[in-house]
Design an enzyme around this catalytic site. Structure first.
Site, PDB file in Angstrom:
ATOM      1  N   ARG A  20       4.900  -7.180   0.026  1.00  0.00           N
ATOM      2  CA  ARG A  20       4.793  -5.854   0.646  1.00  0.00           C
ATOM      3  C   ARG A  20       6.135  -5.361   1.167  1.00  0.00           C
ATOM      4  NH1 ARG A  20       0.668  -6.505   5.151  1.00  0.00           N
ATOM      5  NH2 ARG A  20       1.711  -8.508   5.181  1.00  0.00           N
ATOM      6  N   ASN A  38      -1.988  -5.389   1.546  1.00  0.00           N
ATOM      7  CA  ASN A  38      -2.731  -6.522   1.018  1.00  0.00           C
ATOM      8  C   ASN A  38      -4.195  -6.123   0.882  1.00  0.00           C
ATOM      9  OD1 ASN A  38      -0.548  -8.265   0.903  1.00  0.00           O
ATOM     10  ND2 ASN A  38      -1.005  -9.242   2.847  1.00  0.00           N
TER      11      ASN A  38
END
Length: 91
Positions: A20, A38
């Site tokens: 990320r 996520n």
């Protein structure tokens, strides 16, 4: 040039490997808008909005990911832009 929107779902070893944060850094460097997060099933989901060449570059990066990642699949759905804000990591 008109902006495009890509909704991307990446699967493999993509959580716990800085995916990320790295995606955010790449997207910001490319001047893209959108988000990355996520997913409970272990995938990473992202939306990129901006000029097509930069969005395609971000998708190409997602197919590789950061060094510790192992990308098995990278699915892309092209959508109409929705006016996303500055690129961010969502929780």
């Amino acid at each position: 040039m008109d902006d495009v929107r890509a909704h991307v779902v990446v699967s493999g070893r993509v959580q716990g490997v800085w995916f990320r944060a790295s995606t955010r850094d790449v997207a910001r460097r490319l001047g893209l808008r959108g988000w990355v997060r996520n997913v409970p099933n272990g995938d990473v989901e992202a939306v990129f909005e901006g000029p097509r060449p930069q969005v395609e570059e971000a998708i190409a990066w997602c197919r590789r990911g950061p060094p510790a990642a192992r990308v098995d699949h990278c699915d892309v759905i092209w959508e109409e832009p929705r006016g996303e804000g500055p690129f961010e990591v969502r929780f």
